[in-house]
Design a protein around this motif. Structure first.
Motif, PDB file in Angstrom:
ATOM      1  N   UNK A 120       0.811  -1.210   0.000  1.00 44.37           N
ATOM      2  CA  UNK A 120       0.000   0.000   0.000  1.00 44.37           C
ATOM      3  C   UNK A 120       0.849   1.266   0.000  1.00 44.37           C
ATOM      4  N   UNK A 121       2.164   1.120  -0.211  1.00 44.40           N
ATOM      5  CA  UNK A 121       3.009   2.293  -0.316  1.00 44.40           C
ATOM      6  C   UNK A 121       2.753   2.998  -1.648  1.00 44.40           C
ATOM      7  N   UNK A 122       3.214   4.248  -1.770  1.00 42.55           N
ATOM      8  CA  UNK A 122       2.850   5.052  -2.934  1.00 42.55           C
ATOM      9  C   UNK A 122       4.067   5.700  -3.586  1.00 42.55           C
ATOM     10  N   UNK A 123       3.885   6.060  -4.866  1.00 44.54           N
ATOM     11  CA  UNK A 123       4.892   6.871  -5.550  1.00 44.54           C
ATOM     12  C   UNK A 123       4.823   8.287  -4.986  1.00 44.54           C
ATOM     13  N   UNK A 124       5.779   9.117  -5.370  1.00 45.22           N
ATOM     14  CA  UNK A 124       5.803  10.490  -4.861  1.00 45.22           C
ATOM     15  C   UNK A 124       4.526  11.228  -5.252  1.00 45.22           C
ATOM     16  N   UNK A 125       4.102  11.118  -6.523  1.00 44.26           N
ATOM     17  CA  UNK A 125       2.892  11.798  -6.993  1.00 44.26           C
ATOM     18  C   UNK A 125       1.656  11.267  -6.279  1.00 44.26           C
ATOM     19  N   UNK A 126       1.571   9.962  -6.104  1.00 43.93           N
ATOM     20  CA  UNK A 126       0.433   9.361  -5.406  1.00 43.93           C
ATOM     21  C   UNK A 126       0.385   9.824  -3.959  1.00 43.93           C
ATOM     22  N   UNK A 127       1.561   9.908  -3.338  1.00 49.41           N
ATOM     23  CA  UNK A 127       1.628  10.368  -1.947  1.00 49.41           C
ATOM     24  C   UNK A 127       1.173  11.817  -1.836  1.00 49.41           C
ATOM     25  N   UNK A 128       1.591  12.645  -2.778  1.00 50.24           N
ATOM     26  CA  UNK A 128       1.176  14.046  -2.738  1.00 50.24           C
ATOM     27  C   UNK A 128      -0.333  14.173  -2.941  1.00 50.24           C
ATOM     28  N   UNK A 129      -0.880  13.374  -3.838  1.00 49.45           N
ATOM     29  CA  UNK A 129      -2.325  13.391  -4.058  1.00 49.45           C
ATOM     30  C   UNK A 129      -3.061  13.001  -2.777  1.00 49.45           C
ATOM     31  N   UNK A 130      -2.523  12.021  -2.059  1.00 44.60           N
ATOM     32  CA  UNK A 130      -3.127  11.611  -0.797  1.00 44.60           C
ATOM     33  C   UNK A 130      -3.115  12.766   0.206  1.00 44.60           C
ATOM     34  N   UNK A 131      -2.016  13.489   0.273  1.00 45.74           N
ATOM     35  CA  UNK A 131      -1.938  14.643   1.166  1.00 45.74           C
ATOM     36  C   UNK A 131      -2.939  15.725   0.753  1.00 45.74           C
TER      37      UNK A 131
END
Length: 227
Positions: A120-131
């Motif tokens: 369930x870890x994310x790429x940088x872009x996916x992580x930013x979208x989550x934030x």
């Protein structure tokens, strides 16, 4: 006899003229009728278009009214949710705090650390979208004190995490933060800024430049409320 013929001839000419005049008037009348009929047809067509446009506008207004209603309900629901998160009720009394439940308050910011399982870890872009969905962004480190706090706080308890995404990535050969500012302290990361690379943080390890498409945990940050 001659007078009678002349009279008959004169009467015949008069009748002919009258007939011609009537015929011309009849043609004019027919033309007027055709024009009026065409105008009537045009007005009926225009009226039909106006009725259709009016129907479309009413339908659109009804749709917009429903959308506004739904939007207001969602905004109210979100507002109530935010109130509950920042000011939870304890024995019917609201106790307000600077950060939402689950967020860490440090100086003037709130942080939340996402340390998920590897699947369930994310790429940088996916992580930013989550934030972004949490009305925040990947954390921006503005001082040495904040960096020390960040490096000490964000750790992987089980030793599975490769790193936590922070809001620093390479753009045009420079390390840039999410707020558009450049990284001013180049000693924080010794690796060169190469496009397509983003930065991770982890306790007891220097900041590291890795491909932005790699999967990692991530840290979100937003301003704390003044309470």
């Amino acid at each position: 006899m001659t007078n009678l013929k002349n009279k008959l001839y004169s009467d015949f000419n008069a009748l002919t003229l009258n007939f011609t005049s009537c015929k011309n008037k009849s043609l004019e009348f027919d033309i007027q009728v055709q024009n009026l009929t065409q105008q009537q047809n045009n007005l009926m067509a225009e009226n039909s278009q106006v009725n259709k446009k009016n129907h479309d506008l009413q339908t659109e207004m009804k749709t917009l009214t429903e959308e506004i209603k739904i939007c207001k309900e969602q905004k109210l629901s979100q507002a109530l949710q935010i109130i509950d998160e920042y000011c939870p009720k304890v024995e019917q009394v609201r106790n307000c705090r600077s950060c939402q439940n689950g967020w860490i308050h440090s100086q003037s910011s709130c942080y939340v650390v996402h340390n998920p399982e590897s699947w369930n870890q994310k790429t940088w872009e996916e992580a930013r979208e989550n934030c972004t969905r949490k009305s925040s962004d990947l954390t921006v480190v503005g001082s040495e004190k904040e960096k020390v706090k960040t490096d000490k706080s964000w750790k992987d308890e089980e030793g599975n995490m490769k790193g936590f995404w922070i809001g620093l990535r390479a753009e045009g050969g420079k390390w840039k933060w999410m707020d558009g500012s450049d990284l001013t302290n180049q000693t924080w990361i010794k690796q060169q800024a190469t496009d397509g690379r983003c930065v991770t943080s982890l306790q007891n390890r220097e900041w590291k430049s890795v491909r932005c498409t790699e999967k990692n945990g991530w840290i979100c940050e937003k301003k704390a409320l003044s309470v």
